[in-house]
Motif scaffolding. Structure first.
Motif, PDB file in Angstrom:
ATOM      1  N   VAL A  28      42.251  42.880  38.601  1.00 28.90           N
ATOM      2  CA  VAL A  28      43.435  43.274  38.252  1.00 28.90           C
ATOM      3  C   VAL A  28      44.142  44.763  39.365  1.00 28.90           C
ATOM      4  O   VAL A  28      43.586  45.705  38.875  1.00 28.90           O
ATOM      5  N   GLY A  29      45.177  45.104  38.629  1.00 36.01           N
ATOM      6  CA  GLY A  29      45.692  46.209  38.990  1.00 36.01           C
ATOM      7  C   GLY A  29      47.428  46.676  38.261  1.00 36.01           C
ATOM      8  O   GLY A  29      47.751  45.426  38.239  1.00 36.01           O
ATOM      9  N   MET A  30      47.846  47.257  38.069  1.00 36.18           N
ATOM     10  CA  MET A  30      49.062  47.460  38.017  1.00 36.18           C
ATOM     11  C   MET A  30      50.262  48.946  38.030  1.00 36.18           C
ATOM     12  O   MET A  30      48.794  49.832  39.057  1.00 36.18           O
ATOM     13  N   GLU A  31      50.971  49.372  38.186  1.00 33.21           N
ATOM     14  CA  GLU A  31      51.561  50.587  38.475  1.00 33.21           C
ATOM     15  C   GLU A  31      51.825  51.172  37.029  1.00 33.21           C
ATOM     16  O   GLU A  31      52.410  50.682  36.259  1.00 33.21           O
ATOM     17  N   TYR A  32      52.089  52.226  37.681  1.00 36.01           N
ATOM     18  CA  TYR A  32      52.739  53.276  36.138  1.00 36.01           C
ATOM     19  C   TYR A  32      53.612  54.078  37.285  1.00 36.01           C
ATOM     20  O   TYR A  32      53.132  55.654  37.925  1.00 36.01           O
ATOM     21  N   PHE A  33      54.631  54.487  36.874  1.00 31.04           N
ATOM     22  CA  PHE A  33      55.650  55.564  37.361  1.00 31.04           C
ATOM     23  C   PHE A  33      55.408  55.426  38.952  1.00 31.04           C
ATOM     24  O   PHE A  33      55.556  56.406  39.755  1.00 31.04           O
ATOM     25  N   GLY A  34      55.298  54.380  39.243  1.00 28.12           N
ATOM     26  CA  GLY A  34      55.194  54.222  41.144  1.00 28.12           C
ATOM     27  C   GLY A  34      53.864  53.948  41.507  1.00 28.12           C
ATOM     28  O   GLY A  34      53.323  54.392  43.028  1.00 28.12           O
ATOM     29  N   TYR A  35      52.789  54.116  40.602  1.00 29.62           N
ATOM     30  CA  TYR A  35      51.085  54.914  41.484  1.00 29.62           C
ATOM     31  C   TYR A  35      50.541  53.094  41.276  1.00 29.62           C
ATOM     32  O   TYR A  35      50.807  53.754  40.007  1.00 29.62           O
ATOM     33  N   GLY A  36      49.305  52.662  41.976  1.00 30.47           N
ATOM     34  CA  GLY A  36      49.167  51.589  41.389  1.00 30.47           C
ATOM     35  C   GLY A  36      47.092  52.080  41.382  1.00 30.47           C
ATOM     36  O   GLY A  36      46.733  52.738  41.747  1.00 30.47           O
ATOM     37  N   THR A  37      46.948  51.142  40.493  1.00 34.55           N
ATOM     38  CA  THR A  37      45.449  50.722  40.597  1.00 34.55           C
ATOM     39  C   THR A  37      45.069  49.597  41.026  1.00 34.55           C
ATOM     40  O   THR A  37      45.600  48.371  40.748  1.00 34.55           O
ATOM     41  N   ASP A  38      43.980  49.746  40.331  1.00 36.75           N
ATOM     42  CA  ASP A  38      42.605  48.530  41.444  1.00 36.75           C
ATOM     43  C   ASP A  38      40.972  48.509  40.589  1.00 36.75           C
ATOM     44  O   ASP A  38      40.357  49.242  40.668  1.00 36.75           O
ATOM     45  N   ILE A  39      40.899  47.199  39.634  1.00 36.12           N
ATOM     46  CA  ILE A  39      39.844  47.156  39.180  1.00 36.12           C
ATOM     47  C   ILE A  39      39.250  46.024  38.821  1.00 36.12           C
ATOM     48  O   ILE A  39      40.428  44.826  39.167  1.00 36.12           O
ATOM     49  N   THR A  40      37.938  45.398  39.203  1.00 37.53           N
ATOM     50  CA  THR A  40      37.438  44.030  38.951  1.00 37.53           C
ATOM     51  C   THR A  40      35.893  44.235  38.681  1.00 37.53           C
ATOM     52  O   THR A  40      35.448  45.004  38.768  1.00 37.53           O
ATOM     53  N   ARG A  41      36.339  43.462  37.545  1.00 40.71           N
ATOM     54  CA  ARG A  41      35.150  43.147  36.997  1.00 40.71           C
ATOM     55  C   ARG A  41      34.420  41.927  36.887  1.00 40.71           C
ATOM     56  O   ARG A  41      35.478  40.621  37.004  1.00 40.71           O
ATOM     57  N   THR A  42      33.151  41.037  36.774  1.00 38.81           N
ATOM     58  CA  THR A  42      32.906  39.819  37.042  1.00 38.81           C
ATOM     59  C   THR A  42      32.100  39.897  35.730  1.00 38.81           C
ATOM     60  O   THR A  42      31.409  39.822  35.500  1.00 38.81           O
ATOM     61  N   TRP A  43      32.203  38.835  34.808  1.00 35.31           N
ATOM     62  CA  TRP A  43      31.233  37.831  33.669  1.00 35.31           C
ATOM     63  C   TRP A  43      30.913  36.989  33.905  1.00 35.31           C
ATOM     64  O   TRP A  43      31.935  35.320  34.054  1.00 35.31           O
ATOM     65  N   PRO A  44      30.605  36.470  33.099  1.00 38.19           N
ATOM     66  CA  PRO A  44      29.946  34.916  32.885  1.00 38.19           C
ATOM     67  C   PRO A  44      30.337  34.367  31.539  1.00 38.19           C
ATOM     68  O   PRO A  44      30.907  35.288  30.111  1.00 38.19           O
ATOM     69  N   VAL A  45      30.876  33.729  31.688  1.00 38.30           N
ATOM     70  CA  VAL A  45      32.058  32.778  30.873  1.00 38.30           C
ATOM     71  C   VAL A  45      31.067  32.118  29.361  1.00 38.30           C
ATOM     72  O   VAL A  45      31.398  32.983  28.274  1.00 38.30           O
ATOM     73  N   ASP A  46      29.530  32.589  29.630  1.00 28.91           N
ATOM     74  CA  ASP A  46      28.988  32.316  28.102  1.00 28.91           C
ATOM     75  C   ASP A  46      28.440  33.385  27.704  1.00 28.91           C
ATOM     76  O   ASP A  46      27.733  33.862  26.833  1.00 28.91           O
ATOM     77  N   GLY A  47      28.345  34.477  28.298  1.00 28.10           N
ATOM     78  CA  GLY A  47      28.735  35.760  27.294  1.00 28.10           C
ATOM     79  C   GLY A  47      27.057  36.122  28.272  1.00 28.10           C
ATOM     80  O   GLY A  47      25.957  36.908  28.006  1.00 28.10           O
ATOM     81  N   VAL A  48      26.564  35.352  29.017  1.00 28.47           N
ATOM     82  CA  VAL A  48      24.618  35.256  29.625  1.00 28.47           C
ATOM     83  C   VAL A  48      24.345  35.269  30.802  1.00 28.47           C
ATOM     84  O   VAL A  48      24.919  34.319  31.824  1.00 28.47           O
ATOM     85  N   PHE A  49      23.974  36.146  32.040  1.00 32.78           N
ATOM     86  CA  PHE A  49      23.834  35.970  32.967  1.00 32.78           C
ATOM     87  C   PHE A  49      22.726  35.411  33.089  1.00 32.78           C
ATOM     88  O   PHE A  49      21.380  35.342  32.527  1.00 32.78           O
ATOM     89  N   SER A  50      22.923  34.221  33.784  1.00 29.57           N
ATOM     90  CA  SER A  50      21.237  33.627  34.015  1.00 29.57           C
ATOM     91  C   SER A  50      20.743  34.101  35.107  1.00 29.57           C
ATOM     92  O   SER A  50      21.086  35.181  35.574  1.00 29.57           O
ATOM     93  N   GLY A  51      19.317  33.570  35.681  1.00 31.89           N
ATOM     94  CA  GLY A  51      18.709  34.372  36.393  1.00 31.89           C
ATOM     95  C   GLY A  51      19.512  34.634  37.366  1.00 31.89           C
ATOM     96  O   GLY A  51      19.107  36.046  37.663  1.00 31.89           O
ATOM     97  N   ASN A  52      19.646  33.702  38.752  1.00 27.59           N
ATOM     98  CA  ASN A  52      20.504  34.009  39.798  1.00 27.59           C
ATOM     99  C   ASN A  52      21.241  34.779  39.574  1.00 27.59           C
ATOM    100  O   ASN A  52      21.729  35.947  40.866  1.00 27.59           O
ATOM    101  N   GLN A  53      22.738  34.497  38.740  1.00 32.07           N
ATOM    102  CA  GLN A  53      23.438  35.228  38.161  1.00 32.07           C
ATOM    103  C   GLN A  53      23.067  37.274  38.575  1.00 32.07           C
ATOM    104  O   GLN A  53      23.767  37.471  38.402  1.00 32.07           O
ATOM    105  N   SER A  54      21.772  36.916  37.430  1.00 39.21           N
ATOM    106  CA  SER A  54      21.394  38.160  37.339  1.00 39.21           C
ATOM    107  C   SER A  54      21.446  39.323  38.249  1.00 39.21           C
ATOM    108  O   SER A  54      21.046  40.112  39.162  1.00 39.21           O
ATOM    109  N   ILE A  55      20.688  38.635  39.372  1.00 35.27           N
ATOM    110  CA  ILE A  55      19.325  39.107  40.357  1.00 35.27           C
ATOM    111  C   ILE A  55      21.179  39.260  41.238  1.00 35.27           C
ATOM    112  O   ILE A  55      21.215  40.760  41.713  1.00 35.27           O
ATOM    113  N   ILE A  56      21.332  38.737  41.708  1.00 34.99           N
ATOM    114  CA  ILE A  56      23.237  39.296  42.570  1.00 34.99           C
ATOM    115  C   ILE A  56      23.670  40.551  41.942  1.00 34.99           C
ATOM    116  O   ILE A  56      24.902  41.631  42.778  1.00 34.99           O
ATOM    117  N   TYR A  57      24.386  40.085  40.506  1.00 33.32           N
ATOM    118  CA  TYR A  57      24.803  41.558  39.815  1.00 33.32           C
ATOM    119  C   TYR A  57      24.415  42.566  40.087  1.00 33.32           C
ATOM    120  O   TYR A  57      25.111  43.160  40.144  1.00 33.32           O
TER     121      TYR A  57
END
Length: 214
Positions: free
Chosen positions: A20-49
């Motif tokens: 996601v990103g948005m602008e404020y007075f013409g200036y932008g920003t950029d942020i990314t996050r990754t979540w497990p849908v059920d709120g719990v990382f599986s073994g492989n997901q935790s390793i990669i994260y």
């Protein structure tokens, strides 16, 4: 890809990556996050994260005036490669596995942020007031893996293990970083409105006191 519609119905074991990103007075920003849908990382997901998080942390801790983006990128790449080896995904030596990193991580470490979300700022070297992203990632892309399976380094990959990553997707962690006199400030650590205000002021050369530096 953000350029295409995605009507995939989310399942509990899926990962969701939000960039996601948005602008404020013409200036932008950029942020990314990754979540497990059920709120719990599986073994492989935790390793990669955790591999991706370590790569981001290493690059962030190197951030200071005079450092070069190429140095931060090299350090993050090293963490990614070592992580792939430790996870058993790459079966070769460090030198061998460095040749297949782009199968899983095919973009740069980050980019400048300013009047555009992808700003053309020269980040070599970093200077006080520079704002840029740190955004390592690991992706299990079907097309990329198919190319690797038919490529010269196919023997370096643990295909039996990679079968467990069907429909895995990927992980990216992205923060917007301000270079300060003492190191850096992770602008994501403050509220989003404050993040945008700090970004605007830093781009105008008005460095305000930071709350988190390294």
């Amino acid at each position: 890809p953000r350029e295409f519609d995605n009507e995939h119905a989310l399942k509990g074991e899926d990962l969701v990556l939000i960039d996601v990103g948005m602008e404020y007075f013409g200036y932008g920003t950029d942020i990314t996050r990754t979540w497990p849908v059920d709120g719990v990382f599986s073994g492989n997901q935790s390793i990669i994260y955790n591999i991706v998080q370590r790569a981001a942390d290493v690059a962030m801790e190197m951030t200071r005036p005079g450092a070069r983006m190429t140095e931060l990128s090299a350090a993050a790449n090293q963490e990614i490669i070592n992580g792939l080896i430790s996870a058993g995904i790459c079966l070769g030596t460090y030198a061998q596995c460095s040749n297949i990193r782009t199968v899983f991580y095919m973009h740069s470490l980050g980019h400048g942020v300013g009047l555009d979300v992808h700003d053309g700022t020269n980040l070599n070297p970093l200077r006080v007031g520079h704002v840029f992203t740190i955004e390592p990632g690991l992706y299990f892309n079907e097309a990329s893996l198919d190319d690797a399976r038919n490529g010269p380094n196919a023997g370096l990959l643990n295909w039996a293990l990679l079968d467990e990553f069907d429909d895995f997707g990927g992980v990216r962690i992205e923060d917007t970083i301000l270079v300060t006199e003492n190191g850096y400030e992770n602008l994501y650590s403050c509220g989003y409105h404050e993040l945008l205000l700090r970004l605007k002021l830093s781009c105008e050369g008005k460095i305000i006191p930071t709350r988190k530096t390294s």
